[in-house]
Design a protein around this motif. Structure first.
Motif, short mmCIF file in Angstrom:
data_model
loop_
_atom_site.label_atom_id
_atom_site.label_comp_id
_atom_site.label_asym_id
_atom_site.label_seq_id
_atom_site.Cartn_x
_atom_site.Cartn_y
_atom_site.Cartn_z
N LEU A 76 37.53 -5.24 -3.59
CA LEU A 76 37.77 -3.89 -4.11
C LEU A 76 36.80 -3.55 -5.23
N LEU A 77 36.64 -4.48 -6.16
CA LEU A 77 35.77 -4.22 -7.30
C LEU A 77 34.30 -4.13 -6.89
N ALA A 78 33.90 -4.95 -5.92
CA ALA A 78 32.52 -4.89 -5.43
C ALA A 78 32.25 -3.56 -4.77
N ALA A 79 33.21 -3.06 -4.00
CA ALA A 79 33.02 -1.78 -3.32
C ALA A 79 32.86 -0.64 -4.31
N LEU A 80 33.56 -0.72 -5.42
CA LEU A 80 33.51 0.36 -6.40
C LEU A 80 32.31 0.27 -7.34
N HIS A 81 31.88 -0.95 -7.66
CA HIS A 81 30.89 -1.11 -8.72
C HIS A 81 29.55 -1.68 -8.27
N ARG A 82 29.51 -2.31 -7.11
CA ARG A 82 28.26 -2.86 -6.57
C ARG A 82 27.51 -3.71 -7.60
N VAL A 83 28.20 -4.72 -8.11
CA VAL A 83 27.62 -5.64 -9.08
C VAL A 83 27.79 -7.07 -8.56
N PRO A 84 27.04 -8.02 -9.13
CA PRO A 84 27.15 -9.41 -8.66
C PRO A 84 28.55 -9.98 -8.88
N ILE A 85 28.87 -11.00 -8.07
CA ILE A 85 30.11 -11.77 -8.21
C ILE A 85 29.72 -13.20 -8.56
N VAL A 86 30.29 -13.71 -9.64
CA VAL A 86 30.00 -15.07 -10.09
C VAL A 86 31.29 -15.87 -10.09
N ILE A 105 34.94 -4.74 3.23
CA ILE A 105 36.38 -4.92 3.23
C ILE A 105 37.03 -4.06 2.15
N GLY A 106 36.42 -4.08 0.96
CA GLY A 106 36.95 -3.26 -0.13
C GLY A 106 36.88 -1.78 0.18
N GLN A 107 35.74 -1.33 0.73
CA GLN A 107 35.60 0.08 1.09
C GLN A 107 36.63 0.50 2.11
#
Length: 283
Positions: free
Chosen positions: A23-33, A157-159
């Motif tokens: 969900l957060l990746a879909a909204l912000h398009r930032v790296p995941i660590v 998936i988030g989108q």
């Protein structure tokens, strides 16, 4: 607030932080660590700390549930992110998989299987290789960047989840605004009139609307605009046996009736004629 990073724990991956990151990746398009957070990470509101860190502080984008007491209602990192996004109530109502996911993450498989009323072996049979591979690959990654295949899958998936909730809410609100209820021989029919412009999928949201209003059991049939023609679709609701639409298959303005009788399509637009067809289909 825009994020610069999504951070979650290393080691084994679970569905709750995986979906929260989606969900957060879909909204912000930032790296995941995937690493343990520092105090600086927890204090930085531009870094979302998910399922780790011992804090639930949405104002700083910290979404951990492990510090909650053991008797706390089942709620996981995904739940906290959905709450933060303002869609948790709809997700709990319309995403049938969410509550079991909360139970599984907070209570474990044995308690969850008992809560669901199934044995543990049945739950194992429902495990998908899609789940296994996505979680395994996510667990192995230390950092995922936008543009990388796995990151993009998470974003998709988030989108799709957010679009499903957004579109379903819009459809339910539309049905609530326009639906009429007809009383026919002691039972109810939901009628959704044609509008201009016509929605892409006019019948979408009807079932969920009826569930949300407690009318699902009392409605015997549905009438809604035919998205492929100028008339209406007629269908049984919950396969109600009181209607068999093969009974109207030879009517001149009925161009389709399914052989099993649960649905028909008519070019009729006059309400009186639609009601007549409905009466003819009554068993």
């Amino acid at each position: 607030m825009s994020l610069t990073l999504i951070l979650t724990h290393p080691g084994g991956a679970h569905k709750d932080e995986f979906l929260a990151c989606c969900l957060l990746a879909a909204l912000h398009r930032v790296p995941i660590v995937r690493r343990e957070p520092s105090e600086a990470d927890l204090a930085d509101p531009t870094i979302a700390v998910v399922d780790v860190g011992g804090q639930h502080a949405p104002e700083r984008n910290n979404f951990d549930h492990h510090q909650f007491p053991a008797d706390h209602p089942p709620i996981c990192a995904l739940s906290l992110v959905l709450q933060h996004l303002g869609v948790y109530a709809d997700a709990r109502q319309f995403c049938d998989w969410l509550e079991p996911a909360e139970w599984f993450d907070t209570r474990g498989p044995n308690v969850t299987s008992k809560w669901l009323g199934v044995d543990r072996g049945t739950m194992n049979k429902l495990t998908s290789p899609i789940d296994i591979t996505l979680l395994r690959r996510f667990a192995k990654a230390k950092r995922l960047e936008p543009g990388e295949p796995l990151w993009e899958i998470l974003s998709y998936i988030g989108q799709d989840t957010l679009e499903y909730l957004r579109d379903l809410r819009a459809n339910i609100d539309f049905v609530a605004q326009h639906a009429e209820f007809w009383n026919m021989d002691g039972h109810e029919i939901l009628f959704l009139p044609r509008t201009d412009p016509l929605r892409d999928d006019p019948s979408a949201g009807i079932d969920r609307y009826l569930e949300s209003t407690g009318k699902s059991r009392s409605i015997a049939a549905l009438i809604y605009p035919d998205r492929r023609g100028a008339g209406y679709g007629l269908s049984r609701h919950n396969d109600d046996p009181r209607y068999d639409f093969t009974r109207i298959q030879n009517e001149p303005d009925v161009h389709f009736a399914h052989a099993r009788g649960f649905i028909a399509k008519t070019s009729a637009v006059e309400i009186a004629r639609v009601k007549q067809l409905l009466a003819l289909a009554r068993v």
